[in-house]
Structure formats: structure tokens, C-alpha cells
Design a protein around this motif. Structure first.
Motif, PDB file in Angstrom:
ATOM      1  N   PRO A  54     -15.097 -34.353 -16.379  1.00  0.00           N
ATOM      2  CA  PRO A  54     -15.482 -34.167 -17.678  1.00  0.00           C
ATOM      3  C   PRO A  54     -15.527 -35.718 -18.292  1.00  0.00           C
ATOM      4  CG  PRO A  54     -13.382 -33.372 -17.930  1.00  0.00           C
ATOM      5  CD  PRO A  54     -13.953 -33.675 -16.396  1.00  0.00           C
ATOM      6  N   GLY A  55     -14.905 -36.425 -17.621  1.00  0.00           N
ATOM      7  CA  GLY A  55     -14.936 -37.780 -18.162  1.00  0.00           C
ATOM      8  C   GLY A  55     -13.991 -37.904 -19.752  1.00  0.00           C
ATOM      9  N   ILE A  56     -13.982 -38.999 -20.448  1.00  0.00           N
ATOM     10  CA  ILE A  56     -13.594 -39.231 -21.486  1.00  0.00           C
ATOM     11  C   ILE A  56     -14.381 -39.912 -22.476  1.00  0.00           C
ATOM     12  CG2 ILE A  56     -11.436 -40.408 -22.669  1.00  0.00           C
ATOM     13  CD1 ILE A  56      -9.862 -40.323 -20.022  1.00  0.00           C
ATOM     14  N   GLU A  57     -14.350 -39.301 -23.613  1.00  0.00           N
ATOM     15  CA  GLU A  57     -15.515 -39.883 -24.640  1.00  0.00           C
ATOM     16  C   GLU A  57     -15.196 -41.609 -24.856  1.00  0.00           C
ATOM     17  OE1 GLU A  57     -15.197 -37.985 -28.379  1.00  0.00           O
ATOM     18  OE2 GLU A  57     -14.947 -35.800 -27.221  1.00  0.00           O
ATOM     19  N   ARG A  58     -16.345 -42.335 -24.975  1.00  0.00           N
ATOM     20  CA  ARG A  58     -15.754 -43.884 -24.880  1.00  0.00           C
ATOM     21  C   ARG A  58     -14.866 -44.013 -26.197  1.00  0.00           C
ATOM     22  NH1 ARG A  58     -21.899 -46.196 -24.029  1.00  0.00           N
ATOM     23  NH2 ARG A  58     -21.973 -45.579 -21.847  1.00  0.00           N
ATOM     24  N   GLY A  59     -15.082 -43.479 -27.213  1.00  0.00           N
ATOM     25  CA  GLY A  59     -14.296 -43.757 -28.435  1.00  0.00           C
ATOM     26  C   GLY A  59     -12.734 -43.259 -28.246  1.00  0.00           C
ATOM     27  N   ARG A  60     -12.424 -42.524 -27.354  1.00  0.00           N
ATOM     28  CA  ARG A  60     -11.071 -42.256 -27.107  1.00  0.00           C
ATOM     29  C   ARG A  60     -10.345 -42.998 -25.933  1.00  0.00           C
ATOM     30  NH1 ARG A  60     -10.040 -36.326 -26.854  1.00  0.00           N
ATOM     31  NH2 ARG A  60      -7.898 -37.040 -27.372  1.00  0.00           N
ATOM     32  N   ARG A  61     -10.959 -43.930 -25.248  1.00  0.00           N
ATOM     33  CA  ARG A  61     -10.440 -44.419 -23.992  1.00  0.00           C
ATOM     34  C   ARG A  61      -9.279 -45.289 -24.151  1.00  0.00           C
ATOM     35  NH1 ARG A  61     -16.341 -45.138 -20.774  1.00  0.00           N
ATOM     36  NH2 ARG A  61     -16.786 -42.933 -20.450  1.00  0.00           N
ATOM     37  N   ASP A  62      -9.284 -45.996 -25.180  1.00  0.00           N
ATOM     38  CA  ASP A  62      -8.085 -46.843 -25.364  1.00  0.00           C
ATOM     39  C   ASP A  62      -6.951 -45.994 -25.804  1.00  0.00           C
ATOM     40  OD1 ASP A  62      -9.009 -49.297 -24.888  1.00  0.00           O
ATOM     41  OD2 ASP A  62     -10.081 -49.606 -26.843  1.00  0.00           O
ATOM     42  N   GLU A  63      -7.091 -44.799 -26.583  1.00  0.00           N
ATOM     43  CA  GLU A  63      -6.223 -43.860 -27.157  1.00  0.00           C
ATOM     44  C   GLU A  63      -5.399 -43.163 -25.817  1.00  0.00           C
ATOM     45  OE1 GLU A  63      -6.587 -39.510 -29.049  1.00  0.00           O
ATOM     46  OE2 GLU A  63      -7.957 -41.022 -29.738  1.00  0.00           O
TER      47      GLU A  63
END
Length: 194
Positions: free
Chosen positions: A124-133
Motif C-alpha cells: 500500500p505504500g506510505i503517504e508522502r506527508g507521513r514518510r518522515d514520521e
């Protein structure tokens, strides 16, 4: 037990390397290949296709043994067990988050002055905005409001800490060609093999 082991790994990874300590010359390709071999059964149990793209493709091998000629194909200066742990965490995450019958590929390559080991999947991947988190301690990815999986949320924090301790980093990128999924890329400075 797994939580205790991961907390110990995180504490170790967060320490500064001893002053004056120089890492050994390690073949990132060989470390990544070992990680893939150790995870084949886990991927098979989930019905996943775990693939490996060797950086040595097309290089000479000893015809009698099938082994390489002894040259390091992707040399880096690093602590081999720490690289192994970092890559194992990236691959384990891909296996956990990729659905049954999904595809996961590990590839090692050279990109200019950098060595890189990439774990890509069609999950499913990871939303771009949550990748650093997701590199934070006890953080897990997934759609907002979704139930947490059985992981501890420490794997990516440990992986990034070990990568940085060895002079590199980990980045998360979209799957290539607009496909669904995620690419977790460990990048390290390429070392001279001589």
C-alpha cells in the motif's frame, strides 16, 4: 522478547561510534544477498515473490565454484552487522506490509559516488506527508484510523539510526513507473575497493 531486542538495538544504534574507530571495508551486495536469503521463508509463508537483483550481473565468476572472483562489487566502509540489521528491518517491513501474492525486490547498485540497497514492494505504500514520521520511535504507517499491526514501530528508527551511524541514510520513495508500493533506499558513500 522482540520488543526488548529492538529496544537494545535502538539504544546501540543511537550511540556515537567510538572516536578513532574506522569501519571495515564491506561488500553491500553480499550483505544484502544474505538478508534476502534469510527472509525467503518468511516471504514464501505469505505467498510473496521475493526477488533479488545482484549488482554483479555480468561480472566474471570462478567457473569451478560459481563464486565471484573476490572483488568487492559494491564496497562501503561500514559495520557489517549494523548494515545487516538495517536492511533486515527494511525487508521485514516490506514483507509485513505487502499483501499475500505481492512482489518484493531487493536491488543493490552504484549511483555515482554512492552505494545503494533498495527494497521495493507493491504494497500500500506510505503517504508522502507521513514518510518522515515513520522513522520516529514507536511509529507505524498505515491509513489514518487503521488498526496497528503487530510490530513495535521501531524497525525504521533502528534502520535509519544504523544507516546514519555508518555515514549514510535511508529515504522512502514512490514505486517506479506510477505503480503502487514503496521503495526504501539505503544510501552509503561508495568506498574504494583497493
Amino acid at each position: 522478547r522482540r520488543l526488548s531486542d529492538q529496544l537494545l538495538s535502538l539504544a546501540h544504534a543511537s550511540e556515537q561510534a567510538p572516536q578513532g574507530h574506522e569501519n571495515e571495508l564491506v561488500d553491500l551486495n553480499a550483505v544484502a544477498r544474505d538478508v534476502v536469503l534469510q527472509h525467503l521463508l518468511l516471504a514464501h509463508e505469505k505467498g510473496q515473490d521475493l526477488g533479488w537483483i545482484d549488482a554483479r550481473e555480468g561480472e566474471p565468476v570462478d567457473a569451478s565454484s560459481g563464486e565471484d572472483t573476490g572483488r568487492l562489487s559494491v564496497p562501503v566502509r561500514a559495520n557489517a552487522p549494523e548494515l545487516h540489521e538495517a536492511l533486515a528491518n527494511l525487508l521485514h517491513n516490506a514483507i509485513v506490509h505487502t499483501p499475500t501474492s505481492g512482489r518484493i525486490t531487493v536491488r543493490v547498485s552504484v549511483d555515482g559516488a554512492h552505494a545503494q540497497a533498495e527494497v521495493s514492494d507493491d504494497g500500500p505504500g506510505i503517504e508522502r506527508g507521513r514518510r518522515d514520521e515513520v522513522f520516529g520511535r514507536f511509529r507505524q504507517a498505515g491509513p489514518a484510523g487503521a488498526a496497528r499491526n503487530s510490530g513495535t514501530g521501531l524497525g525504521l528508527a533502528i534502520a535509519r539510526a544504523y544507516a546514519r551511524r555508518n555515514g549514510g541514510d535511508i529515504v522512502l520513495e514512490d514505486a517506479q513507473n506510477g505503480a503502487s508500493g514503496l521503495r526504501a533506499i539505503l544510501r552509503l558513500p561508495l568506498a574504494a575497493a583497493g
